[in-house]
Design a protein around this motif. Structure first.
Motif, PDB file in Angstrom:
ATOM      1  N   SER A   6       6.694  -4.784   8.284  1.00 41.42           N
ATOM      2  CA  SER A   6       6.103  -5.258   7.027  1.00 41.42           C
ATOM      3  C   SER A   6       6.888  -6.424   6.462  1.00 41.42           C
ATOM      4  O   SER A   6       8.124  -6.463   6.532  1.00 41.42           O
ATOM      5  N   ASP A  34       0.085  -5.960  -6.755  1.00 36.95           N
ATOM      6  CA  ASP A  34      -0.408  -7.131  -7.488  1.00 36.95           C
ATOM      7  C   ASP A  34       0.112  -7.142  -8.925  1.00 36.95           C
ATOM      8  O   ASP A  34       0.071  -8.164  -9.589  1.00 36.95           O
ATOM      9  N   GLN A  84       4.453  -8.112  -3.021  1.00 43.65           N
ATOM     10  CA  GLN A  84       3.480  -8.834  -2.199  1.00 43.65           C
ATOM     11  C   GLN A  84       3.082 -10.106  -2.928  1.00 43.65           C
ATOM     12  O   GLN A  84       2.139 -10.075  -3.715  1.00 43.65           O
ATOM     13  N   LYS A 123       0.723  -0.232   4.371  1.00 44.09           N
ATOM     14  CA  LYS A 123      -0.733  -0.381   4.202  1.00 44.09           C
ATOM     15  C   LYS A 123      -1.086  -1.855   4.306  1.00 44.09           C
ATOM     16  O   LYS A 123      -0.330  -2.721   3.842  1.00 44.09           O
ATOM     17  N   GLU A 124      -2.258  -2.123   4.871  1.00 47.17           N
ATOM     18  CA  GLU A 124      -2.692  -3.516   4.957  1.00 47.17           C
ATOM     19  C   GLU A 124      -2.900  -4.105   3.558  1.00 47.17           C
ATOM     20  O   GLU A 124      -2.548  -5.244   3.277  1.00 47.17           O
ATOM     21  N   HIS A 125      -3.462  -3.301   2.670  1.00 46.53           N
ATOM     22  CA  HIS A 125      -3.639  -3.724   1.281  1.00 46.53           C
ATOM     23  C   HIS A 125      -2.892  -2.749   0.389  1.00 46.53           C
ATOM     24  O   HIS A 125      -3.460  -1.792  -0.114  1.00 46.53           O
ATOM     25  N   PRO A 126      -1.597  -2.986   0.214  1.00 47.19           N
ATOM     26  CA  PRO A 126      -0.784  -1.989  -0.478  1.00 47.19           C
ATOM     27  C   PRO A 126      -1.168  -1.838  -1.957  1.00 47.19           C
ATOM     28  O   PRO A 126      -1.560  -2.807  -2.611  1.00 47.19           O
ATOM     29  N   SER A 127      -1.042  -0.609  -2.424  1.00 40.56           N
ATOM     30  CA  SER A 127      -1.304  -0.338  -3.840  1.00 40.56           C
ATOM     31  C   SER A 127      -0.175  -0.926  -4.687  1.00 40.56           C
ATOM     32  O   SER A 127       0.923  -1.143  -4.186  1.00 40.56           O
ATOM     33  N   PHE A 175       6.543  -7.023   3.228  1.00 40.92           N
ATOM     34  CA  PHE A 175       6.547  -6.746   1.786  1.00 40.92           C
ATOM     35  C   PHE A 175       7.876  -6.180   1.296  1.00 40.92           C
ATOM     36  O   PHE A 175       7.984  -5.709   0.170  1.00 40.92           O
TER      37      PHE A 175
END
Ligand code: ZN
Length: 551
Positions: free
Chosen positions: A61, A136, A85, A129-133, A63
């Motif tokens: 990762s 943002d 991210q 995760k590809e779109h981590p929680s 991130f």
């Protein structure tokens, strides 16, 4: 050109094939497991397991970045994970991009290990995760192994009254034999100095979560928690945490994750449990209270030692997840709350009024709402030490009790405009700077009307505590005109950390530098018999002075 592209994609496929055929952990589809998971919850991670796990996450990762929180007394580099991210290029970038930092700290007492396992699992489950929680709006900081030296002394003989892991846990103390959750005011360990310098002053997290295991009273709930509650901190933060944030986090924890939780505490009187439930004291030597003095949010997480290890790890995991979910949903409100707290603190210091006070004695009052503890009937056997032996019986019993966690001022003094120290040692100057206080010195001599504290009695404790004989002091305040030489230290209270400055410097503070022996050489009777004057003077009203900042 066409050919080259084709060639390149062939090369890429071959490379991927080649890499995927190497049987290393980093290329397997399976996610990396913590030692707790891989051992079927019979063991906890050693330092090398933690650093290898982090490396594994970094292989997979982008991130996650690793920073150094500190180097421990025994020479171990204590890692701080910065998860974002993207990972912010510097803390300064955070001030402009709208994200807030949240800090999770585990293993401060290295016999209390589930936070270490849960925070590593959480880091993995976010960054892989590809779109981590969360990312943002939040930057997540994690120190999974805060007390690395204590961790490496793993033995099944440690904390034997705790239900697993059967292969043993570390010890409470760090490599200097210090309890790191008593070191926030004196900052004598590299761990606490690193926390302040490399986490608090660098990333300024809006929230700190400190993970522990409690082995006090018997109850069914695996997770317990409490907020920072010293009333010399900003009381709007205390109120927000106890009335809005924590009830919401715990409602989510039980409804979404089926994990029970209660406010942290113990029976005040095991022989008479109806008396009430209370947490530890309000002193800022405890990290969560210290964070409150800095106008930031803090949660003490104490997991229940008599729940089995796996239940504790998952309880802690879902509690941390629930905290992040709350911070994600309420990020703007939290940022506004701490901004207001900082602004009010600075305003108070610019022109302190009669209403601005500092509490030197406290009283614990019950909150309006009672707490419900799912406990057992108890057998209480008195002991000479004063702390009774308590055994739980088979019969369950629910206790509905007043919760004595509203610490209110019992005696207060006026909050000053500034503190003056004419003869500060290098050690005291350094200590104030370590906390991140803004410190100045006078560039010319001046005569000022100040309040001095005349000591009538000073007593060092007969027993050593954390390498100190804690002082208690009695005396009186005297308004007098005094000449201050050039070079006198000047600590204005018009700064965000003013409540911390007062706690460190007030003579009657119950956890200040006088208590922790930093002023002993100024105060002990040597050849003089007359009462001693505490060498920190209180300037009550605003005066313009010629000063320069001390770095
Ligand atoms: Zn602990």
């Amino acid at each position: 050109m066409k050919y080259e592209r084709k060639h390149f994609s062939l090369y890429l496929s071959l490379t991927l094939l080649l890499f995927s055929s190497i049987p290393s952990l980093s290329s397997t589809k399976q996610q990396p497991l913590t030692v707790a998971e891989a051992s079927n919850f019979t063991a906890t991670s050693r330092y090398a397991d933690v650093t290898n796990f982090i490396k594994e996450l970094q292989h997979r990762s982008s991130f996650i970045r690793v920073e150094t929180l500190c180097v421990s007394p025994e020479g171990r580099t204590v890692p701080l994970l910065v998860i974002g991210q993207p990972v912010p290029s510097s803390p300064l970038a955070l001030h402009h991009d709208g994200r807030a930092a949240v800090y999770i700290q585990a293993n401060i007492h290295a016999g209390e290990v589930e936070g270490k396992e849960a925070s590593l699992m959480l880091a993995r489950d976010i960054v892989l995760k590809e779109h981590p929680s969360f990312l943002d709006r939040l930057v997540i900081l994690i120190a999974p192994i805060f007390n690395a030296d204590g961790n490496e002394k793993i033995s099944p003989a440690n904390r034997r009254n705790q239900v697993g892991p059967e292969k043993g846990v570390g010890v409470r103390y760090n490599g200097q034999n210090l309890d790191l959750n008593r070191d926030s005011m004196k900052l004598e360990s590299p761990e606490l100095q690193g926390l302040v310098r490399n986490v608090l002053m660098r990333w300024d997290p809006v929230l700190l979560v400190d993970c522990h295991t409690t082995n006090g009273s018997y109850h069914e709930e695996p997770v317990t928690y409490v907020w920072g509650f010293n009333p010399n901190g900003d009381t709007s933060i205390i109120k927000y945490m106890r009335e809005k944030m924590m009830p919401s986090i715990n409602k989510n924890l039980v409804e979404k994750y089926k994990v029970l939780s209660i406010p942290y505490g113990n029976f005040m009187d095991f022989g008479n449990p109806e008396k009430g439930w209370r947490p530890s004291g309000p002193q800022p030597r405890y990290i969560t209270n210290y964070i409150g003095l800095r106008n930031r949010l803090a949660i003490l997480n104490e997991n229940y030692a008599y729940a089995d290890y796996k239940t504790r790890v998952f309880g802690c995991y879902y509690f941390l997840l629930s905290i992040l979910e709350y911070c994600y949903d309420h990020k703007d409100g939290i940022v506004q709350l701490i901004r207001n707290a900082d602004r009010k603190t600075i305003q108070r210091g610019l022109n302190p009024t009669e209403n601005d006070t500092f509490a030197v004695e406290f009283e614990a009052k019950p909150l309006a709402d009672k707490v419900t503890i799912r406990g057992w009937e108890m057998e209480v056997i008195p002991r000479e030490s004063g702390w009774p032996l308590v055994k739980k019986k088979d019969k369950k019993r629910t206790y509905i009790l007043p919760y004595f966690s509203d610490f209110v001022p019992k005696r207060s003094i006026l909050f000053p405009y500034a503190y003056l120290i004419p003869t500060a040692s290098a050690e005291i100057t350094e200590k104030l700077l370590q906390h991140g206080l803004s410190v100045e010195k006078l560039r010319e001599p001046v005569s000022l009307e100040v309040e001095s504290f005349r000591i009538k009695e000073i007593k060092g404790a007969s027993r050593l505590f954390q390498g100190h004989r804690l002082n208690s002091v009695k005396g009186e305040y005297i308004l007098e005109r005094k000449a201050f030489p050039k070079g006198t230290l000047f600590i204005a209270t018009a700064q965000p950390l003013a409540s911390l400055a007062a706690y460190l410097l007030e003579p009657e503070s119950d956890d200040g530098l006088l208590v922790w022996n930093f002023f002993d050489r100024y105060l002990v009777h040597q050849w003089r018999q007359e009462p001693q004057i505490y060498p920190v003077y209180r300037l009550l009203k605003a005066v313009n002075l010629v000063k320069e900042s001390v770095k």
